[in-house]
Scaffold this motif. Structure first.
Motif, short mmCIF file in Angstrom:
data_model
loop_
_atom_site.label_atom_id
_atom_site.label_comp_id
_atom_site.label_asym_id
_atom_site.label_seq_id
_atom_site.Cartn_x
_atom_site.Cartn_y
_atom_site.Cartn_z
N UNK A 45 -31.20 -54.30 67.13
CA UNK A 45 -30.94 -52.54 67.61
C UNK A 45 -31.58 -52.51 69.63
N UNK A 46 -30.68 -51.87 70.45
CA UNK A 46 -30.86 -51.54 71.76
C UNK A 46 -30.71 -50.42 71.64
N UNK A 47 -31.81 -49.27 71.85
CA UNK A 47 -31.11 -48.07 71.79
C UNK A 47 -30.33 -48.02 73.62
N UNK A 48 -31.25 -48.37 74.46
CA UNK A 48 -31.00 -47.80 75.49
C UNK A 48 -29.68 -48.08 76.44
N UNK A 49 -29.30 -49.45 76.00
CA UNK A 49 -27.89 -49.69 76.33
C UNK A 49 -27.18 -49.33 75.40
N UNK A 50 -26.60 -48.96 74.18
CA UNK A 50 -26.37 -47.98 73.02
C UNK A 50 -25.73 -46.46 73.72
N UNK A 51 -26.99 -46.28 74.08
CA UNK A 51 -27.17 -44.39 75.12
C UNK A 51 -25.88 -44.98 75.85
N UNK B 134 -24.73 -68.23 73.32
CA UNK B 134 -23.70 -67.49 74.95
C UNK B 134 -24.56 -66.57 76.08
N UNK B 135 -23.98 -66.25 76.75
CA UNK B 135 -24.46 -65.71 77.77
C UNK B 135 -24.20 -64.17 77.70
N UNK B 136 -25.23 -63.50 77.17
CA UNK B 136 -25.01 -62.25 76.16
C UNK B 136 -23.88 -61.31 77.90
N UNK B 137 -24.69 -61.62 79.11
CA UNK B 137 -24.27 -60.91 80.35
C UNK B 137 -23.26 -60.78 80.44
N UNK B 138 -22.88 -62.17 81.11
CA UNK B 138 -21.90 -62.96 81.39
C UNK B 138 -21.08 -63.25 80.68
N UNK B 139 -20.48 -63.41 79.53
CA UNK B 139 -19.49 -63.86 78.91
C UNK B 139 -19.69 -62.98 77.80
N UNK B 140 -20.93 -61.84 76.45
CA UNK B 140 -20.36 -62.00 75.47
C UNK B 140 -19.71 -60.19 76.19
N UNK B 141 -20.72 -59.29 77.10
CA UNK B 141 -20.33 -57.93 77.58
C UNK B 141 -18.54 -57.57 77.89
N UNK B 142 -18.79 -58.90 79.27
CA UNK B 142 -16.90 -58.81 80.05
C UNK B 142 -16.19 -58.34 78.88
N UNK B 143 -15.92 -58.96 78.00
CA UNK B 143 -15.59 -58.90 76.57
C UNK B 143 -15.55 -57.21 75.37
N UNK B 144 -16.43 -57.26 75.83
CA UNK B 144 -16.75 -56.22 75.35
C UNK B 144 -16.69 -54.48 75.77
N UNK B 145 -16.43 -54.83 77.40
CA UNK B 145 -15.86 -54.15 78.35
C UNK B 145 -14.75 -54.14 78.16
N UNK B 146 -13.88 -54.85 78.57
CA UNK B 146 -12.33 -54.94 78.18
C UNK B 146 -12.25 -54.27 76.51
N UNK B 147 -12.51 -54.35 75.66
CA UNK B 147 -12.37 -54.31 74.78
C UNK B 147 -12.70 -52.31 74.29
N UNK B 148 -13.66 -52.18 74.99
CA UNK B 148 -13.33 -50.89 74.95
C UNK B 148 -12.78 -49.50 75.73
N UNK B 149 -12.40 -49.99 76.99
CA UNK B 149 -11.08 -49.75 77.93
C UNK B 149 -9.65 -49.50 76.73
N UNK B 150 -9.81 -51.05 76.46
CA UNK B 150 -8.56 -51.00 75.00
C UNK B 150 -8.66 -49.71 74.24
N UNK B 151 -9.71 -49.75 73.34
CA UNK B 151 -10.03 -48.64 72.83
C UNK B 151 -9.57 -47.27 72.97
N UNK B 152 -10.03 -46.76 74.54
CA UNK B 152 -10.14 -45.89 75.22
C UNK B 152 -8.50 -45.16 75.02
N UNK B 153 -7.38 -45.81 76.00
CA UNK B 153 -6.75 -46.01 75.64
C UNK B 153 -6.03 -45.62 74.03
#
Length: 206
Positions: free
Chosen positions: A74-80, A134-153
């Motif tokens: 759980x990471x409330x700050x990141x989630x918000x 895996x590197x959470x910042x460099x490897x994982x979050x960019x993938x999640x950010x890309x999925x976020x953009x695709x989900x919004x579209x």
């Protein structure tokens, strides 16, 4: 070996159907021919459920990055931060920000469900623990950010379907297809079930 894999995939698809059918209300006047009619129109929502499934599989890397460290699931700050970001972007896309946040809140909770399941599995079976972190910042979050953009579209593209009375059965078919296509196991099936409740927003938009 192939027969075993095929059987596993079939079980996954059927399991998703069972899990999601409880959340899908019966359609008035439906009969045995209804699923065939619905399947023709599933593809729009599959753009969403495929992304849900992909995001759930990324949860494996998130869990591998955090497991055995002081980083909590759980990471409330990141989630918000994520929820605030998608609300702002939703407005610019003509989407309801609160409804969009609800969808992404479900994705976050589904992701955490998978992470907790993996932690329990790795605690019980140390031989299955990930061998790389895996590197959470460099490897994982960019993938999640890309999925976020695709989900919004995808949310924008499926806005009409998601407000239609036929949304629930279409979502059911799309989720089963995505579960099968992404070869989800039981844990990720449970994650997919948790990911979908806010997709259909009701209404009768024409």
């Amino acid at each position: 070996m192939r027969n075993r894999r095929t059987r596993t995939l079939l079980v996954a698809a059927v399991s998703t159907a069972v899990l999601l059918s409880a959340a899908a209300p019966a359609v008035a006047g439906s009969d045995a021919s209804a699923p065939a009619a619905v399947s023709v129109s599933h593809r729009g929502l599959t753009s969403l459920t495929d992304l849900f499934a992909e995001r759930l599989l990324v949860a494996d890397k998130v869990a591998a990055a955090k497991y055995g460290t002081d980083k909590p699931i759980d990471d409330p700050v990141r989630e918000q931060q994520i929820l605030d970001d998608v609300a702002a972007r939703a407005t610019s896309l003509g989407l309801d920000p609160k409804a969009t946040q609800a969808v992404f809140r479900d994705q976050i909770e589904a992701n955490k469900l998978v992470q907790r399941g993996l932690y329990a599995r790795w605690d019980a079976h140390p031989e299955e623990r990930p061998t790389e972190r895996p590197d959470l910042v460099k490897e994982v979050r960019p993938v999640l950010d890309r999925i976020t953009t695709q989900l919004l579209d995808a949310l924008k593209d499926t806005q009409r379907t998601r407000t239609s009375p036929s949304c629930e059965p279409r979502l059911y078919v799309a989720a089963v297809r995505s579960a099968y296509g992404h070869e989800l196991d039981v844990l990720h099936l449970k994650g997919l079930q948790r990911a979908v409740p806010s997709v259909c927003v009701g209404g009768t938009q024409s």
